[in-house]
Design an enzyme around this catalytic site. Structure first.
Site, PDB file in Angstrom:
ATOM      1  N   ASP A 211       0.827  -1.202   0.000  1.00 13.58           N
ATOM      2  CA  ASP A 211       0.000   0.000   0.000  1.00 13.58           C
ATOM      3  C   ASP A 211       0.873   1.268   0.000  1.00 13.58           C
ATOM      4  OD1 ASP A 211      -2.864   0.755   0.425  1.00 13.58           O
ATOM      5  OD2 ASP A 211      -2.054   1.742   2.199  1.00 13.58           O
ATOM      6  N   GLU A 266       2.050  -0.211  -4.770  1.00 10.25           N
ATOM      7  CA  GLU A 266       1.082   0.823  -5.109  1.00 10.25           C
ATOM      8  C   GLU A 266       1.839   2.146  -5.105  1.00 10.25           C
ATOM      9  OE1 GLU A 266      -3.278   2.643  -3.919  1.00 10.25           O
ATOM     10  OE2 GLU A 266      -1.762   2.395  -2.383  1.00 10.25           O
TER      11      GLU A 266
HETATM   12  C1  GLC Z   1      -4.386   2.798  -0.577  1.00 11.31           C
HETATM   13  C2  GLC Z   1      -5.561   1.848  -0.516  1.00 11.31           C
HETATM   14  C3  GLC Z   1      -6.766   2.609  -0.042  1.00 11.31           C
HETATM   15  C4  GLC Z   1      -6.486   3.163   1.340  1.00 11.31           C
HETATM   16  C5  GLC Z   1      -5.219   4.001   1.336  1.00 11.31           C
HETATM   17  C6  GLC Z   1      -4.757   4.266   2.725  1.00 11.31           C
HETATM   18  O1  GLC Z   1      -4.524   3.762  -1.550  1.00 11.31           O
HETATM   19  O2  GLC Z   1      -5.757   1.227  -1.756  1.00 11.31           O
HETATM   20  O3  GLC Z   1      -7.929   1.822  -0.021  1.00 11.31           O
HETATM   21  O4  GLC Z   1      -7.570   3.935   1.764  1.00 11.31           O
HETATM   22  O5  GLC Z   1      -4.152   3.354   0.681  1.00 11.31           O
HETATM   23  O6  GLC Z   1      -4.268   3.081   3.295  1.00 11.31           O
END
Ligand code: GLC
Length: 519
Positions: A211, A266
């Site tokens: 994440d 991500e």
């Molecule tokens: C990422 C996740 C999202 C979450 C954010 C904070 O973007 O995909 O769902 O709210 O991180 O953890």
């Protein structure tokens, strides 16, 4: 539009390069205990759906113990399953069931922040002299009082700095105040997080989706941002060079030479080169979540630019390659974003599953689902993302295989788009996804071949994939009028309308139609 140069893959491929990833959002996948919230036994009961579809790897969103202020992305115990989802035994059973079917499992790892209920943060707040204090990011008030810097947090658009009244200091939270950011420049934080990774590796996971990985390296000299940057402060102030050494050590731990595991990062960016840079020299993340593909409109030129841009950005990265995603738990589903038309949703599936790289599907995309309509006043998510998180309809009859009172309403036409209804129909969206996944598996060109964008002047995006003797041509008509493409010839492998496979291509694509040909 000019054609691109073909890019040939010359190295041996790790498993994830020929894999198709399928995202499971546990709250909304399947409900075994009938409480209206999805759970791990529910997922276990549907592994054959995942296996029949023909995907190779499941990515499961957080199922860890959490007060659920950000639906599990606020973890209060990294090594425990939240009771709403089940137990560690349920998790082990799921790993086993997936592995028995040859499907790998990667799980979400949320390194940037924890829940404010996490014992680490509770200790840091209650005892400013404790070693845990420095596990988080603290700052004194601005000289005139108030938050130390003008950064705003995601979701609330209010200050990203929250006052701890007892100590008079502020702590940083790039997301909700209940999600304090960890201080990864403290080696004890890194060590504790590595222990979390080891815990799940020991339970048999095949890797992680990490994440907001760009946020773990932060500028050690925080400063105000220009006014116009407020709201995206975390995008501007993260992506710091301190992230890469941390990422390299995560990769070395998770994916050592003797095993082959997947580390998906991500990386929150619209810059394709920056996205690719997180893969390092094959020692950063294995691949990234593509924020550009998920934002690209249903428009031929935009898709041409995206694919050409991805081919360029990844051209010098031998160990990695592009990844594509059209839907996930943070964004409206592709069908909703593209205007609701089933024809487009089908052609988008052709595009996603035939372009060069590793594709990632989101549960329910294979059913052509749209976002649910959430009645005002019943929203759950602070980020307004409930629509795409609606439960998956399994049966035609309500409550579609769930308990009576689901945590969110079902998407539109739930009965007709249910798994049960679509399984019985050889021209359904579900049938199309199965055909596409099978066609991909059967074709080295589609799985790993070079990609050449073909020059055209109409609304059709076309590309050629080649690997050795194997060749496929893909054509997608983005226009709302039929297109004559008599220059493209071959046998239909898959057509987005589900018709004509095995027959010679007619040379004509209907509005929003796509086709995969074998010349
Ligand atoms: C990422 C996740 C999202 C979450 C954010 C904070 O973007 O995909 O769902 O709210 O991180 O953890």
């Amino acid at each position: 539009m000019a054609p691109t140069q073909p890019t040939e893959t010359t190295h041996d491929l790790p498993w994830w390069k020929t894999a198709v990833v399928y995202q499971v959002y546990p709250r909304s996948f399947a409900d075994a205990d009938g409480d209206g919230v999805g759970d791990l036994p529910g997922i276990l009961s549907k592994v054959d759906h995942i296996a029949d579809l023909g995907v190779d790897c499941v990515w499961m969103s957080p199922f860890y113990e959490s007060p659920m202020r950000d639906n599990g992305y606020d973890v209060s115990d990294h090594c425990a399953i939240d009771p709403v989802f089940g137990t560690l035994e349920d998790f082990d059973a799921l790993v086993e069931a997936l592995h028995e079917r040859g499907i790998r499992l990667i799980v979400d790892f949320v390194p940037n922040h924890v829940s404010s209920d996490h014992p680490w943060f509770v200790e840091a707040v209650s005892d400013p002299d404790s070693e845990r204090r420095d596990w988080f990011i603290w700052a004194d008030p601005a000289p005139g009082g108030g938050p130390p810097f003008n950064w705003t947090a995601s979701f609330t658009e209010e200050s990203a700095w929250e006052l701890d009244e007892a100590s008079g200091q502020y702590y940083l939270h790039l997301f909700l105040p209940e999600q304090p950011d960890l201080n990864w420049s403290n080696p004890a934080v890194e060590a504790a997080q590595h222990d979390v990774l080891r815990f799940w590796l020991d339970r048999g996971v095949d890797g992680f989706r990490i994440d907001v990985i760009n946020a773990i390296g932060k500028d050690p000299e925080p400063r105000d941002v220009p006014e116009r940057m407020e709201g995206i402060a975390h995008v501007v102030l993260t992506h710091h060079e301190t992230a890469m050494p941390l990422i390299r050590r995560i990769r070395a731990l998770v994916d050592p030479p003797e095993v082959e595991r997947l580390v998906v990062g991500e990386v929150v960016t619209g810059d394709l080169e920056q996205q690719a840079s997180y893969c390092g020299d094959g020692d950063g993340v294995s691949c990234t979540v593509n924020f550009v593909s998920i934002g690209t409109k249903w428009d031929r030129d935009q898709w041409h630019l995206l694919i050409a841009g991805m081919e360029d950005a990844y051209a010098d990265h031998d160990a990695t390659w592009p990844s594509y995603v059209l839907s996930n738990h943070d964004n409206p589903r592709q069908r909703t974003r593209y205007g609701g038309s089933e024809a487009r949703a089908r052609s988008a599936a052709v595009l996603l599953l035939t372009v060069r790289g590793t594709p990632s599907l989101y549960q329910g995309e294979e059913l052509g689902l749209e976002d649910a309509v959430i009645p005002a006043g019943t929203e759950v998510d602070p980020g307004g993302r409930d629509g795409c998180r609606a439960p998956i309809p399994w049966t035609i009859e309500a409550p579609h295989g769930w308990g009576e009172d689901t945590w969110l309403p079902f998407p539109p036409d739930a009965g007709a788009r249910s798994v049960e209804a679509q399984r019985a129909d050889s021209t359904s969206v579900l049938a199309l996804y199965k055909q596409l996944l099978a066609a991909r598996k059967a074709s080295p060109a589609l799985q790993q071949g070079s990609l050449e964008l073909l020059a055209r002047t109409d609304d059709v995006l076309a590309y050629r994939r080649i690997h050795g003797d194997d060749e496929r041509i893909v054509a997608v008509n983005f226009g709302d009028a039929p297109a004559d493409v008599t220059d493209l010839a071959g046998t239909v492998v898959v057509a987005s309308n589900g018709l004509g496979a095995g027959r010679p291509f007619s040379g004509r694509l209907g509005p929003d139609e796509a086709v995969v040909l074998q010349p």
